[in-house]
Design an enzyme around this catalytic site. Structure first.
Site, PDB file in Angstrom:
ATOM      1  N   ASN A  50      -8.485   3.132  -2.572  1.00  0.00           N
ATOM      2  CA  ASN A  50      -7.769   2.048  -1.912  1.00  0.00           C
ATOM      3  C   ASN A  50      -6.995   1.242  -2.958  1.00  0.00           C
ATOM      4  O   ASN A  50      -7.091   1.515  -4.162  1.00  0.00           O
ATOM      5  CB  ASN A  50      -8.768   1.162  -1.154  1.00  0.00           C
ATOM      6  CG  ASN A  50      -8.117   0.345  -0.066  1.00  0.00           C
ATOM      7  OD1 ASN A  50      -6.939   0.519   0.249  1.00  0.00           O
ATOM      8  ND2 ASN A  50      -8.868  -0.556   0.531  1.00  0.00           N
ATOM      9  N   HIS A  65      -2.427   0.929   7.560  1.00  0.00           N
ATOM     10  CA  HIS A  65      -2.721   0.891   6.131  1.00  0.00           C
ATOM     11  C   HIS A  65      -2.551   2.287   5.540  1.00  0.00           C
ATOM     12  O   HIS A  65      -2.815   3.292   6.221  1.00  0.00           O
ATOM     13  CB  HIS A  65      -4.151   0.398   5.911  1.00  0.00           C
ATOM     14  CG  HIS A  65      -4.505   0.105   4.485  1.00  0.00           C
ATOM     15  ND1 HIS A  65      -3.683  -0.599   3.629  1.00  0.00           N
ATOM     16  CD2 HIS A  65      -5.612   0.419   3.752  1.00  0.00           C
ATOM     17  CE1 HIS A  65      -4.268  -0.708   2.444  1.00  0.00           C
ATOM     18  NE2 HIS A  65      -5.430  -0.092   2.498  1.00  0.00           N
ATOM     19  N   CYS A  79       0.828  -1.211   0.000  1.00  0.00           N
ATOM     20  CA  CYS A  79       0.000   0.000   0.000  1.00  0.00           C
ATOM     21  C   CYS A  79       0.860   1.258   0.000  1.00  0.00           C
ATOM     22  O   CYS A  79       0.495   2.269  -0.602  1.00  0.00           O
ATOM     23  CB  CYS A  79      -0.954   0.000   1.181  1.00  0.00           C
ATOM     24  SG  CYS A  79      -0.174  -0.019   2.808  1.00  0.00           S
TER      25      CYS A  79
END
Length: 354
Positions: A321, A304, A164
């Site tokens: 995302n 995250h 991420c």
């Protein structure tokens, strides 16, 4: 063999049913309404029958297969547990919709280890600038960089690749490059996985490919090497590889990157003024999220990295995302105001492109 498997399944369902009865007696919840409210399935009324049909539909939808019947039975038990967690999340978070997702056969610890290993709260590089305080009284009531064509499509970081940090670094650079040059270019996250091994000054946090990293360190890498290649020239594989960076193929570069003070009004002002922003969040509730405005309890844990692309009229955040388009709202989710500054020293940052 079939009879044995059927008996094994029925025995497992009996155990789950007994456990469910005890659990709901303690907590005052009714599992029948739990399943039907969170994830109803074609009007099935029986809890276990409904859950098993939902599990079968889940496996078909997400092309899930397991090597043995024992593994299948175990994953069904995990699936049942996640249905209950979805119900609990729904009660705590009524503005969102929680239910079955592509992560519903993973335990919470598996979900975290495979998708949420993010090195947040890093020691900031000494030359990281703090963005100046911007006025917030004349911000537009809603804003979305996608309306300007400044955001590439939602991407997927892959299974068991905690990348991420690379995706938010690239996503913000893609928009910064668009703002500076008027061109939207799909850029290479794989270059960062393979080539960026930047570390904090105390060596406590380093970019480690699929094992995790940090967007601030990625910005520093891009500044040091001159930029990044396009995805078409350096495609994504989702696994760590040897560095194949070619300076002659650079399509975008940065000359500066900035931190924003931990104030969501300043996040909004910088979003409008400069482009998309890389932020840290707690992603635990994403395992059961299917839509709506997520508003989980504030917790002091970041695990995250995601990209702010806009905000709504009540200042909920529109977030890109990296779980693919079959997550949430076509790969995006919405987060209520006040959930980006829950923990200590959150790092919201963005690059400026040449």
């Amino acid at each position: 063999m079939v009879a044995s498997s059927l008996f094994s399944l029925l025995f497992l369902l009996l155990i789950i049913s007994l456990f469910s009865t005890a659990l709901t007696s303690m907590h005052g919840l009714n599992d029948h309404s739990l399943i039907q409210q969170v994830v109803s399935y074609d009007g099935h009324d029986d809890l276990l029958t409904s859950a098993y049909h939902q599990f079968s539909a889940f496996k078909e939808k997400y092309n899930k297969t397991y090597l043995t019947q024992e593994e299948d039975d175990y994953r069904f038990g995990v699936f049942m547990s996640n249905l209950r967690q979805a119900r609990r999340n729904q009660i705590l978070d009524p503005t969102a919709i929680h239910g079955v997702t592509k992560f519903s056969d993973l335990t919470p610890s598996e979900f975290r280890s495979q998708y949420l290993r993010f090195d947040g709260q890093t020691q900031l590089p000494k030359h990281l600038k703090t963005a100046p305080i911007l006025p917030t009284n004349n911000l537009p009531p809603t804003f979305d960089w996608r309306d300007d064509g400044a955001v590439t499509g939602v991407k997927f970081q892959g299974y068991e690749c905690n990348a991420c940090w690379a995706f938010i670094s690239i996503a913000t650079l893609e928009t910064a490059h668009f703002v500076a040059n008027g061109q939207l270019v799909d850029m290479s996250e794989q270059q960062l996985l393979d080539c960026s091994d930047e570390c904090t000054y105390d060596k406590r946090i380093c970019n480690r490919g699929c094992q995790g990293g940090n967007h601030v360190l990625a910005y520093r890498y891009m500044l040091n090497v001159g930029g990044v290649e396009a995805t078409k020239d350096y495609p994504y594989t989702g696994i760590d590889g040897s560095c194949k960076f070619d300076k002659n193929k650079i399509v975008a570069s940065i000359y500066e990157f900035n931190d924003i003070i931990a104030d969501e009004d300043q996040y909004a002002a910088n979003l409008v003024e400069y482009g998309t922003i890389a932020v840290e969040v707690n992603g635990d509730a994403l395992q059961t999220y299917t839509g709506g405005i997520l508003c989980p309890p504030c917790v002091d844990t970041y695990n995250h990295g995601v990209t702010l692309v806009g905000y709504g009229s009540d200042r909920h955040w529109i977030i890109k995302n990296s779980f693919g388009t079959n997550f949430g709202e076509n790969g995006y989710y919405r987060l209520c105001k006040g959930r980006l500054t829950c923990g200590k020293n959150p790092v919201a940052a963005f690059p400026l492109s040449a």
